[in-house]
Enzyme design. Structure first.
Site, mmCIF file in Angstrom:
data_model
loop_
_atom_site.group_PDB
_atom_site.id
_atom_site.type_symbol
_atom_site.label_atom_id
_atom_site.label_comp_id
_atom_site.label_asym_id
_atom_site.label_seq_id
_atom_site.Cartn_x
_atom_site.Cartn_y
_atom_site.Cartn_z
ATOM 1 C CE1 TYR A 1 11.494 10.630 5.410
ATOM 2 C CE2 TYR A 1 12.643 9.226 4.025
ATOM 3 C CZ TYR A 1 12.425 9.582 5.176
ATOM 4 O OH TYR A 1 12.858 8.948 6.421
ATOM 5 C CE LYS B 1 14.554 12.134 8.347
ATOM 6 N NZ LYS B 1 14.282 12.204 9.754
ATOM 7 C CB THR C 1 16.551 8.094 6.374
ATOM 8 O OG1 THR C 1 16.493 7.321 5.346
ATOM 9 C CG2 THR C 1 16.634 9.594 5.679
ATOM 10 C CG ASP C 2 19.133 3.914 3.923
ATOM 11 O OD1 ASP C 2 17.912 4.702 3.790
ATOM 12 O OD2 ASP C 2 18.964 2.582 3.846
ATOM 13 C CD GLU C 3 14.280 6.671 1.409
ATOM 14 O OE1 GLU C 3 13.981 7.446 0.748
ATOM 15 O OE2 GLU C 3 13.375 5.743 2.090
#
Ligand code: NAD
Ligand code: DAU
Length: 349
Positions: free
Chosen positions: A152, A156, A126-128
């Site tokens: 989260y 990831k 994810t970009d997060e």
């Protein structure tokens, strides 16, 4: 494939089976959400789809499935995915996202070594993992250092590091992709766009966290599927790829756009935007995500096909056409419990 009953995974299976006539998908999913049973029913209409219910942390099951179906490619979609839940209950995020990814990597390593096969492992990231940007900062490239800030995104990021370690240490054919915020059919109504649609349909308030000026980059799920397909087909082991929508906007603007579309589609006495309600902010709320997509553009000539208007229209229409799917979730006891818990946590009534 893992997590293929969920939002992006189910869309990807449909995309892949339509594209490739010789692929057979084995879909390992724990079915953690209501709505999953209907998703499986539609996936099972595909002749080359086999569903296996189970946990990616279950090494015996993973090993058995790899062997039974002689799996040559793993695409790991399975994850705990909702940032708000990761703040309230981080434990399961570490189990599934970190230990689950480790289990898949380790079982794949053992099985492919035994079978003398060079399998492929694609980790959906994810970009997060790159953390929060200010409005004026440049978009993240694949080389931007990781700076996750929620349980989260930290889970990831950990999974990504494990995947990269398996490439370097065991020379496994690992690829990775970082994607921005997806939207489209079958997204669970705890996420902003489907939650807004569900609340508008019920004339309920739409909670906007904090000042609503946080920026996300929105990508229609089918565009994500197309990019994933190209990466799986032609991507290089050891490489990671950003997949972004080049469609950045504030949460407030996005929700107002959906309200305006509802004003046209289902006119009511008052404009729907009056249902927008500012509520307390998400703790540690990331201000902005943005991905530079020059790499996928250059290597695969991929670019998102959907603008926000056409993507939102398709999405809203899908929910209007699947009110039974939405209803089965909105009346589910576990879902209602989550909504209550989240509201209490955020100090809302
Ligand atoms: P989702 O929550 O809709 O689907 C996740 C699926 O994983 C569910 O079907 C769930 O049952 C399954 N699952 C959860 N725990 C499991 C376990 N222990 N074992 C087996 N299956 C399990 O999520 P999504 O939005 O489709 O996201 C899919 C992937 O894409 C995730 O890895 C997520 O981090 C990533 N991602 C999502 C977005 C987005 O905007 N939705 C953007 C970038 C990356
Ligand atoms: O950026 C990719 C990520 O996008 C994925 O990795 C995650 O799995 C996915 O859940 C999504 O995370 P976000 O936190 O960005 O998505 P969410 O839909 O939860 O929230 C989008 C934005 O809207 C965020 O700034 C929080 C805000 N929000 C969200 C909800 C649910 C609100 O203002 N009100 C809400 O009720």
């Amino acid at each position: 494939m893992t997590g293929g009953v969920g939002f992006i995974g189910s869309n990807f299976i449909n995309y892949l089976l339509e594209k490739e006539s010789r692929v057979h998908v084995v879909n390992l999913d724990l079915l953690i959400y209501p709505g999953g049973v209907q998703n499986i029913a539609s996936l099972n209409r595909q002749p080359r789809h086999t569903f296996a219910q189970g946990d990616i942390c279950d090494s015996a099951l993973v090993g058995e499935l790899l062997k039974k179906y002689a799996v040559d490619t793993i695409v790991n979609f399975a994850a705990e995915t909702h940032v708000d839940r990761s703040i309230v209950e981080p434990d399961q995020f570490i189990k599934t996202n970190v230990h689950g990814t480790f289990t898949l990597l380790e079982e794949a390593r053992k099985y492919w070594a035994l079978a003398g096969m060079r399998g492929r492992f694609h980790q959906i990231s994810t970009d997060e993992v790159f953390g929060s940007l200010n409005p004026e900062e440049a978009a993240c490239t694949e080389r931007t250092p990781y700076h996750p800030r929620s349980p989260y995104s930290a889970s990831k990021a950990s999974a990504d590091l494990l995947a990269q370690a398996y490439f370097h240490t065991y020379q496994m054919a690992i690829t990775l992709s970082h994607c921005s915020n997806n939207y489209g059919p079958r997204q669970f109504p705890e996420k902003l766009i489907p939650l807004t649609i569900a609340n508008l349909l019920q004339a309920q308030e739409i909670p906007i966290y904090g000042d609503g000026l946080q920026i996300r980059d929105w990508l229609y799920v089918e565009d994500h599927c197309e990019a994933l397909y190209l990466i799986l087909r032609d991507g290089q082991a050891g490489e990671s790829y950003n997949i972004g929508g080049e469609n950045q906007m504030t949460n407030l603007e996005l929700v107002e756009r959906i309200c305006a579309r509802f004003d046209q589609l289902r006119p009511a006495l008052k404009p729907y935007r009056q249902l927008i309600k500012r509520v307390s902010d998400r703790p540690g709320h990331d201000r902005r995500y943005a991905l530079a997509i020059a790499k996928v553009r250059q290597i695969f000539q991929w670019t998102p096909k959907h603008g926000l208007e056409s993507g939102l229209d398709k999405t809203i229409q899908w929910y209007l056409d699947h009110l039974d799917w939405l209803d089965s979730i909105l009346t589910d006891a576990a879902y209602l419990q989550w909504v209550k818990q989240n509201y209490e946590f955020r100090g809302q009534g």
